[in-house]
Design an enzyme around this catalytic site. Structure first.
Site, mmCIF file in Angstrom:
data_model
loop_
_atom_site.group_PDB
_atom_site.id
_atom_site.type_symbol
_atom_site.label_atom_id
_atom_site.label_comp_id
_atom_site.label_asym_id
_atom_site.label_seq_id
_atom_site.Cartn_x
_atom_site.Cartn_y
_atom_site.Cartn_z
ATOM 1 N N HIS A 66 -4.044 1.061 14.430
ATOM 2 C CA HIS A 66 -3.510 2.325 15.014
ATOM 3 C C HIS A 66 -2.227 1.838 14.063
ATOM 4 O O HIS A 66 -2.051 2.567 13.009
ATOM 5 C CB HIS A 66 -2.560 1.183 16.022
ATOM 6 C CG HIS A 66 -0.977 2.774 15.829
ATOM 7 N ND1 HIS A 66 -0.901 3.818 17.786
ATOM 8 C CD2 HIS A 66 0.262 2.143 15.473
ATOM 9 C CE1 HIS A 66 0.112 4.038 17.532
ATOM 10 N NE2 HIS A 66 0.779 3.412 15.972
ATOM 11 N N GLU A 67 -2.363 0.392 13.611
ATOM 12 C CA GLU A 67 -1.195 0.100 12.211
ATOM 13 C C GLU A 67 -1.848 0.641 10.259
ATOM 14 O O GLU A 67 -1.420 0.729 9.637
ATOM 15 C CB GLU A 67 -0.692 -0.780 12.207
ATOM 16 C CG GLU A 67 0.326 -1.546 13.521
ATOM 17 C CD GLU A 67 1.357 -0.510 14.398
ATOM 18 O OE1 GLU A 67 1.400 -0.149 12.514
ATOM 19 O OE2 GLU A 67 1.747 -0.683 14.831
ATOM 20 N N HIS B 64 -0.865 3.506 9.514
ATOM 21 C CA HIS B 64 -0.484 3.994 9.071
ATOM 22 C C HIS B 64 -0.382 3.788 7.773
ATOM 23 O O HIS B 64 0.160 3.749 7.189
ATOM 24 C CB HIS B 64 0.956 3.325 9.939
ATOM 25 C CG HIS B 64 1.531 3.553 11.201
ATOM 26 N ND1 HIS B 64 1.711 4.927 11.763
ATOM 27 C CD2 HIS B 64 1.541 3.515 12.807
ATOM 28 C CE1 HIS B 64 2.327 5.326 12.280
ATOM 29 N NE2 HIS B 64 2.320 4.122 13.269
ATOM 30 N N HIS C 268 -1.794 5.833 5.374
ATOM 31 C CA HIS C 268 -0.653 7.084 5.164
ATOM 32 C C HIS C 268 -0.190 6.705 4.066
ATOM 33 O O HIS C 268 -0.557 7.526 3.656
ATOM 34 C CB HIS C 268 0.101 7.682 7.235
ATOM 35 C CG HIS C 268 0.192 8.875 7.154
ATOM 36 N ND1 HIS C 268 0.920 9.791 7.867
ATOM 37 C CD2 HIS C 268 0.462 9.725 5.547
ATOM 38 C CE1 HIS C 268 0.947 10.446 7.561
ATOM 39 N NE2 HIS C 268 0.913 10.830 6.558
#
Length: 602
Positions: free
Chosen positions: A392-393, A396, A399
Site C-alpha cells: 500500500h505505502e 503511494h 505515485h
C-alpha cells in the site's frame, strides 16, 4: 529481528533497514542553510504584495518565486519531521521540527496575499497579463483553478470576517475530539483469560476480533453504554458541525453543503449520488455476505458484535520482510518493467525505514519532498497485514515518484480524491497474486476473508456513512432539527438496510454515529469508497488488457495534480461520472463471495 522482547535503540538497527535521509540533507548544517534561504525568499515574495496586476512579468515572478519557496520549505519541513519520527525522544530533532513548523507559519502568513490578489484581478485584465507574458502559460491551469473560485469568493471585508471566525468554526471538531480522546472513560471488561482489563478505543478493535463471543458482546455493550451517557452532548456537537457546513455553503452561494464540499475537486454532486445508488443495487450481495458469515461462524443469530471476528480459523502465515519484498515485486510485475525498476530502486536505495525501534513514530506512511525520492515509514511485523501495508505505502511512494519525475513542482502534488488509488491498486494486485499462488484451501479462505472485509469496510461501510452525512445535512438545510433520537433512528434505518434480514441489529449500534470523527470533516468518507472502486476497476483492466491499460495507468501516476481528479481517472480508464467502476468493483466482490461460499460448502 522484530521478535526481540524489548525494542532496539535506533543505533542498534542495521543501516540496510533504515531510510537514508542524507539524500535530503547530508547534514543538519545543510538544513540550516535552507532555513536561511526560506527566510530570504519569503521576504522577497512579501515585498511583491500589491504589484501582481501591474505587469505579466510581476505575476510570473511572484508565482515562480512561490514555487521555489514552496519547494525549499517542503524539503526543510520533511527532513526535520522525518528525523524526529526516527526517535521522538531525540531533543535535537524535536527542536528542528518545532522550528520548521514555526517557519511554515511565518511563510504562509507572509504570502497569504497571493490568491486573494489574483482573485481581485478582473478577468479581462488577467487575460491581458497572460498574453503579455508567455511564461504564464505554465500557470494556466493554476490560474484557472484560482479564478474558478470567484463566484464563491466574497468581498475582501467579508472574507476577512470569515477568516476571523475560522477558530470558532473548528469548535465542534475540537470539542468532540476532547470528549472522544481525553474525557470519555470506558469501564473494565473481563478478557479471554478472565482478567479485568480497561476498555479503550484501541483495545475495542482487538476485542471485536476475539474468538470469545462473550468478550465481544461485553466490549460492544460497554462501549456504546459509555457513548450513550453523552448522547445529547455529542448530538449537539455534531449538529453544530452540520450547521457550520450549511452556513458556509449558503454564504458562499452554493446550492448545498454537499456541492460546496465537492467543488474544490470540481466534482459534480451526481458522482456522490451515483456511488450511493450503485451500492444500493448491490446490497443483496452484502446481505448474502452477512448470511455467509452467520453460517461460517455457526451462529443461530448474527449480531453487530460478530462482524469483525474472522470467519476462517486462524492461519499461520509468517512473512518475513525479505519474503514480503520478493512477493510484492512478483505481484506487481503486471505493471511492467519501468514500474518494476522504480520499485526495485525503492526497496534497495534507502527509501524505507523498516523496523520498529525505541521512540519511533508508530504506524506507516509514505512522504517526502519534491526534490528527492519518496520515503516510506514502516514498523514491520512478519504477517500478512504488514505485507499488504508495505504494498500500500509503496503504491503511494511510486505515485509520488512518477508525479515528481514527470510534473513541475506546480503540478506535482495530487489530490486526496485520487491519492488512495495507487496504494489500493497495489493491494488488489497483491491479493490476486496471492490467490493465484496459494494451493492451501485454508490459506485461500483466509485471504478471501481478508479481501471481503476490505470491501465491506471500505466500499459498503463508507458509503453508508456518506449516505448518513447527506441525510443529516439535508435535514438541517430543510430547517429540521437534529437530536440524539432522530440521529439514532436514521442511523438504525441505514444499518438495517445495508446489513439485511439475517443481521440482528442491536439497539446499541444506533449510537455508532456518536463515535465517528470523520463526520466532522464533511463529505470526506465517500473518497475512500470511490478510490477503492477506481483502484479495483483499474487493477482488473491491467490484468485483463495488459500493456494498453498499464500505459494509461502509468500516465495517470505521472499526472500529479495537473488536471482535475475525474479527468485524470477518465484518461486512466475509469469514468467516475458513471456508475461503471463501482459496478466493476462490486462484481469482484460478487466473485469472491461465490468462491468463499463454494470453499465453505455453503
Amino acid at each position: 529481528m522484530n521478535k526481540t522482547k524489548s525494542l532496539p535503540k535506533r543505533n542498534e538497527l542495521p543501516d540496510e533497514y533504515k531510510w537514508r535521509l542524507e539524500d535530503i540533507y547530508p547534514s543538519d548544517a545543510e538544513w540550516e542553510k535552507d532555513v536561511e534561504k526560506v527566510k530570504t525568499l519569503t521576504a522577497q515574495l512579501a515585498k511583491m504584495q500589491g504589484t501582481l496586476a501591474q505587469t505579466g512579468k510581476n505575476l510570473l515572478d511572484a508565482l515562480t518565486l512561490q514555487d521555489e519557496l514552496g519547494k525549499t520549505l517542503d524539503q526543510v519541513f520533511v527532513y526535520a519531521r522525518m528525523r524526529r519520527d526516527e526517535d521522538n525522544a531525540n531533543s535535537t530533532y524535536q527542536a528542528l521540527t518545532d522550528r520548521a513548523m514555526g517557519l511554515s507559519t511565518q511563510v504562509y502568513s507572509a504570502i497569504s496575499y497571493i490568491q486573494p490578489e489574483i482573485l481581485a484581478i478582473p478577468t479581462e485584465r488577467l487575460t491581458e497579463l497572460q498574453q503579455q507574458e508567455p511564461g504564464l502559460a505554465h500557470y494556466r491551469f493554476l490560474l484557472e483553478e484560482i479564478t474558478r473560485q470567484k463566484p464563491h469568493t466574497l468581498t475582501a471585508a467579508e472574507e476577512a470576517i470569515l477568516a476571523q471566525v475560522s477558530d470558532l468554526s473548528a469548535a465542534p471538531s475540537t470539542i468532540f475530539g476532547m470528549l472522544n480522546n481525553a474525557d470519555i472513560k470506558f469501564p473494565t471488561i473481563t478478557d479471554e483469560n478472565g482478567e479485568e482489563v480497561e476498555l479503550t478505543k484501541g483495545r475495542y478493535t482487538q476485542f471485536m476480533e476475539s474468538k470469545d463471543r462473550r468478550v465481544r458482546k461485553e466490549a460492544f455493550d460497554a462501549l456504546y453504554a459509555t457513548y450513550g451517557k453523552h448522547r445529547n452532548t455529542i448530538a449537539a456537537t455534531l449538529t453544530s458541525a452540520v450547521k457550520r457546513d450549511v452556513f458556509y455553503a449558503r454564504v458562499r452561494k452554493y446550492e448545498s453543503a454537499l456541492q460546496a464540499a465537492l467543488f474544490a475537486d470540481n466534482i459534480d454532486v451526481s458522482v456522490y449520488d451515483n456511488l450511493i445508488a450503485t451500492v444500493h443495487e448491490y446490497l443483496p450481495l452484502m446481505h448474502r455476505y452477512v448470511s455467509l458469515r452467520k453460517k461460517m461462524l455457526g451462529l443461530d443469530e448474527l449480531h453487530m458484535y460478530d462482524l469483525y471476528v474472522p470467519m476462517v480459523r486462524e492461519v499461520e502465515m509468517e512473512i518475513p520482510y525479505a519474503e514480503a519484498v520478493s512477493t510484492i515485486k512478483e505481484a506487481l510485475r503486471p505493471l511492467g518493467d519501468d514500474y518494476g525498476q522504480a520499485l526495485e530502486e525503492g526497496f534497495t536505495s534507502g527509501w524505507i525505514d523498516v523496523y520498529e525501534n525505541e521512540g519511533k513514530t508508530s504506524g506507516a506512511y509514505s512522504w517526502g519532498a519534491y526534490t528527492t525520492h519518496p520515503y516510506v515509514l514502516m514498523n514491520y511485523q512478519d504477517n500478512v497485514n504488514n505485507m499488504f501495508t508495505l504494498a500500500h505505502e509503496m503504491g503511494h511512494a511510486l505515485h509520488s515518484y512518477y508525479s515528481n519525475k514527470t510534473q513541475p513542482y506546480t503540478y506535482a502534488d495530487y489530490r486526496i480524491f485520487v491519492a488512495e488509488v495507487a496504494s489500493t491498486l497495489n493491494e488488489a494486485l497483491l491479493m490476486q497474486h496471492m490467490l493465484q499462488k496459494t494451493t492451501d484451501k485454508q490459506q485461500r479462505m483466509y485471504l478471501i476473508n481478508y479481501y471481503l472485509e476490505q470491501f465491506r469496510g471500505t466500499l459498503y461501510r463508507q458509503t453508508m456513512f456518506a449516505e448518513f452525512e447527506k441525510a443529516i445535512h439535508a435535514k438541517v438545510e430543510a430547517g429540521e432539527a437534529l437530536t440524539a433520537e432522530n440521529l439514532s433512528a436514521l442511523y438504525r434505518e441505514l444499518t438495517v438496510q445495508y446489513h439485511g434480514p439475517e443481521m440482528v441489529v442491536d439497539s446499541e449500534i444506533d449510537l455508532e454515529w456518536a463515535r465517528i470523527p470523520h463526520f466532522y470533516n464533511n463529505f470526506y468518507v465517500y473518497k475512500y469508497a470511490t478510490g477503492f472502486s477506481a483502484a479495483t476497476a483499474l487493477s482488473r483492466q491491467i490484468l485483463e488488457q495488459g500493456k494498453p491499460a498499464v500505459d494509461r495507468y502509468l500516465t495517470f501516476l505521472g499526472s500529479g495534480g495537473s488536471d482535475y481528479p475525474l479527468n485524470l481517472l477518465k484518461r486512466a480508464g475509469v469514468d467516475m461520472n458513471s456508475p461503471q467502476p463501482i459496478r466493476e468493483a462490486l462484481e469482484v466482490f460478487k466473485q469472491l463471495l461465490a468462491e468463499m461460499e463454494q470453499l465453505a460448502g455453503l
